[in-house]
Motif scaffolding. Structure first.
Motif, PDB file in Angstrom:
ATOM      1  N   LYS A   1       0.816  -1.212   0.000  1.00  0.00           N
ATOM      2  CA  LYS A   1       0.000   0.000   0.000  1.00  0.00           C
ATOM      3  C   LYS A   1       0.853   1.268   0.000  1.00  0.00           C
ATOM      4  O   LYS A   1       0.356   2.352  -0.316  1.00  0.00           O
ATOM      5  CB  LYS A   1      -0.936  -0.012   1.215  1.00  0.00           C
ATOM      6  CG  LYS A   1      -2.000  -1.116   1.170  1.00  0.00           C
ATOM      7  CD  LYS A   1      -2.947  -0.950   0.000  1.00  0.00           C
ATOM      8  CE  LYS A   1      -4.044  -2.005   0.008  1.00  0.00           C
ATOM      9  NZ  LYS A   1      -5.047  -1.807   1.047  1.00  0.00           N
TER      10      LYS A   1
ATOM     11  N   VAL B   1       0.965   2.093  -3.510  1.00  0.00           N
ATOM     12  CA  VAL B   1      -0.328   2.594  -3.973  1.00  0.00           C
ATOM     13  C   VAL B   1      -0.453   4.087  -3.661  1.00  0.00           C
ATOM     14  O   VAL B   1      -0.959   4.872  -4.477  1.00  0.00           O
ATOM     15  CB  VAL B   1      -1.486   1.794  -3.335  1.00  0.00           C
ATOM     16  CG1 VAL B   1      -2.839   2.435  -3.669  1.00  0.00           C
ATOM     17  CG2 VAL B   1      -1.449   0.343  -3.814  1.00  0.00           C
TER      18      VAL B   1
ATOM     19  N   CYS C   1      -6.342   6.358  -3.431  1.00  0.00           N
ATOM     20  CA  CYS C   1      -4.940   5.925  -3.335  1.00  0.00           C
ATOM     21  C   CYS C   1      -4.156   6.700  -2.293  1.00  0.00           C
ATOM     22  O   CYS C   1      -3.226   6.153  -1.685  1.00  0.00           O
ATOM     23  CB  CYS C   1      -4.244   6.058  -4.693  1.00  0.00           C
ATOM     24  SG  CYS C   1      -4.790   4.875  -5.944  1.00  0.00           S
TER      25      CYS C   1
ATOM     26  N   PRO D   1      -3.506   3.156   5.401  1.00  0.00           N
ATOM     27  CA  PRO D   1      -3.173   2.208   4.323  1.00  0.00           C
ATOM     28  C   PRO D   1      -4.301   1.241   3.997  1.00  0.00           C
ATOM     29  O   PRO D   1      -4.517   0.922   2.821  1.00  0.00           O
ATOM     30  CB  PRO D   1      -1.946   1.465   4.877  1.00  0.00           C
ATOM     31  CG  PRO D   1      -1.381   2.357   5.920  1.00  0.00           C
ATOM     32  CD  PRO D   1      -2.526   3.107   6.503  1.00  0.00           C
ATOM     33  N   ASN D   2      -5.025   0.769   5.017  1.00  0.00           N
ATOM     34  CA  ASN D   2      -6.073  -0.221   4.757  1.00  0.00           C
ATOM     35  C   ASN D   2      -7.271   0.371   4.034  1.00  0.00           C
ATOM     36  O   ASN D   2      -8.142  -0.367   3.559  1.00  0.00           O
ATOM     37  CB  ASN D   2      -6.517  -0.890   6.066  1.00  0.00           C
ATOM     38  CG  ASN D   2      -7.152   0.095   7.042  1.00  0.00           C
ATOM     39  OD1 ASN D   2      -6.946   1.300   6.938  1.00  0.00           O
ATOM     40  ND2 ASN D   2      -7.920  -0.418   7.986  1.00  0.00           N
TER      41      ASN D   2
ATOM     42  N   ARG E   1      -6.799   2.275   1.342  1.00  0.00           N
ATOM     43  CA  ARG E   1      -6.386   2.403  -0.062  1.00  0.00           C
ATOM     44  C   ARG E   1      -6.763   1.135  -0.838  1.00  0.00           C
ATOM     45  O   ARG E   1      -6.761   0.042  -0.274  1.00  0.00           O
ATOM     46  CB  ARG E   1      -4.879   2.626  -0.153  1.00  0.00           C
ATOM     47  CG  ARG E   1      -4.402   3.895   0.518  1.00  0.00           C
ATOM     48  CD  ARG E   1      -2.888   3.972   0.600  1.00  0.00           C
ATOM     49  NE  ARG E   1      -2.474   4.897   1.662  1.00  0.00           N
ATOM     50  CZ  ARG E   1      -1.355   4.821   2.342  1.00  0.00           C
ATOM     51  NH1 ARG E   1      -0.478   3.844   2.076  1.00  0.00           N
ATOM     52  NH2 ARG E   1      -1.075   5.689   3.292  1.00  0.00           N
TER      53      ARG E   1
ATOM     54  N   ARG F   1     -10.700  -3.383  -0.399  1.00  0.00           N
ATOM     55  CA  ARG F   1      -9.864  -2.869   0.675  1.00  0.00           C
ATOM     56  C   ARG F   1      -9.476  -4.033   1.559  1.00  0.00           C
ATOM     57  O   ARG F   1      -9.599  -3.987   2.772  1.00  0.00           O
ATOM     58  CB  ARG F   1     -10.627  -1.815   1.471  1.00  0.00           C
ATOM     59  CG  ARG F   1     -10.918  -0.558   0.633  1.00  0.00           C
ATOM     60  CD  ARG F   1     -11.789   0.417   1.368  1.00  0.00           C
ATOM     61  NE  ARG F   1     -12.054   1.601   0.560  1.00  0.00           N
ATOM     62  CZ  ARG F   1     -12.887   2.557   0.910  1.00  0.00           C
ATOM     63  NH1 ARG F   1     -13.545   2.478   2.063  1.00  0.00           N
ATOM     64  NH2 ARG F   1     -13.094   3.597   0.140  1.00  0.00           N
TER      65      ARG F   1
END
Length: 376
Positions: A255, A258, A327, A332-333, A335, A374
């Motif tokens: 991520k 990302v 993004c 992070p989770n 994205r 996700r």
């Protein structure tokens, strides 16, 4: 030219299997590129244009000096953290190539050189730059790539000379989709996955027809496997593109890439730089400038690159900005995985936009941007 990452010092705290002095005294690819049993390109990746293992060619320093006319200044393409990049022509094959010469006093060193040789000898995809070979004569370290005639994406987005053609909307979406496909190959097709770690506009090179290819793999890391959630490493990369959690903790995940891709996508859409200190206060950081605007769809048109002169599909702009917004989420989770980004951008790239056609002002409402997973 954006051939070389502008990053921090080359030494990293993580342990590497290939970290002894002998690693840098490369005699032949057959002796040194022996990570294949633990690092295989999957069969699915082969369908995308890859192959299990293609050894890079070894060049002598004399051969590469001859190819660049003794590294003459008029052959210089650009300069970055690794060193200088020259345009050359190989005597044996008459092939035009780009030759990157390690700056022995530079920020990046032998470890990045070795990582790049290993990665690009094992990873092959239409959206990754092709490594032709390398030179490890004495203390000389050089990498030989296919020549990318249109330079980097950065060359076509920022600080353009008056005579350079601006990228139209359709070309921008095709570049974004192609770069995402290269990243998808690293994340989902390589086994174990590869975290690119230095995604930015200057590292996306353009072939004929603006076909994008990711370059500069000296900072790439093997991703977490099994029940591991991240790789801990010294923070490297480029300011403005690094995911906030990676910059703060050194915990690297897929991520993280990302997030960096989201910054690049914002640059493609807005024409702005990731970091631009010439902008007004509050607008230096692209993501910080964009986040408040994401909340109000009525302001989306303000985010389009002014050089497009309004020639873009309104629905396409909204959907592209929605992908970018997902993004660059701080968590992070939240994205999306890169595969869902590829699906969304491939759809946008497939929509032929004709600025002279009234019907082109909006995309088909029946096929909106796919909802991002996700789950990673």
């Amino acid at each position: 030219m954006g051939w070389c990452p502008c990053s921090g010092k080359s030494k990293k705290t993580t342990k590497k299997k290939h970290s002894t002095k002998s690693d840098y005294q490369i005699q032949s690819t057959s002796d040194k590129l022996k990570v294949k049993p633990a690092f295989n390109v999957s069969k699915e990746g082969d369908k995308d244009g890859g192959s299990d293992h293609i050894a890079a060619h070894t060049f002598t320093f004399r051969e590469l000096a001859s190819a660049t006319k003794n590294f003459r200044s008029d052959c210089l393409l650009g300069e970055g953290g690794f060193g200088r990049v020259y345009k050359g022509r190989l005597e044996g094959t008459n092939q035009v190539v780009a030759i990157k010469q390690l700056d022995r006093n530079g920020l990046q060193g032998n470890r990045e050189f070795l990582v790049e040789v290993l990665m690009l000898s094992l990873l092959h995809h239409p959206n990754l730059v092709n490594l032709i070979g390398y030179c490890a004569d004495g203390d000389q370290r050089l990498l030989v790539y296919e020549y990318m005639p249109l330079g980097s994406l950065e060359d076509h987005l920022h600080d353009l000379p008056p005579d350079r053609k601006r990228l139209d909307w359709s070309t921008r979406m095709r570049i974004a989709a192609g770069a995402a496909k290269g990243l998808e190959y690293l994340h989902d097709k390589a086994n174990p996955p590869v975290i690119y770690r230095d995604l930015k506009c200057s590292n996306i090179l353009l072939d004929e027809g603006y076909h994008p290819k990711l370059s500069d793999f000296g900072l790439a890391k093997l991703g977490p496997v099994g029940d591991k959630t991240h790789v801990s490493t010294r923070v490297m990369g480029t300011y403005g593109y690094c995911a906030p959690e990676y910059a703060m903790t050194g915990q690297l995940t897929l991520k993280s890439d990302v997030y960096s891709f989201g910054v690049v996508l914002l640059e493609i859409i807005t024409g702005r730089k990731a970091i631009d200190n010439s902008k007004a206060a509050g607008e230096h950081n692209l993501v910080a400038w964009a986040r408040p605007l994401f909340r109000d769809r009525r302001k989306f048109s303000q985010m389009a690159d002014p050089t497009l002169q309004g020639q873009y599909p309104a629905r396409g702009l909204y959907q592209a900005l929605a992908v970018a917004a997902m993004c660059v989420q701080e968590q992070p989770n939240m994205r999306p995985v890169i595969a869902d980004v590829v699906t969304a951008l491939s759809y946008l790239a497939s929509q032929m936009y004709d600025p002279d056609s009234e019907s082109a002002q909006s995309f088909r409402s029946s096929s909106s941007t796919p909802r991002a997973r996700r789950d990673q």
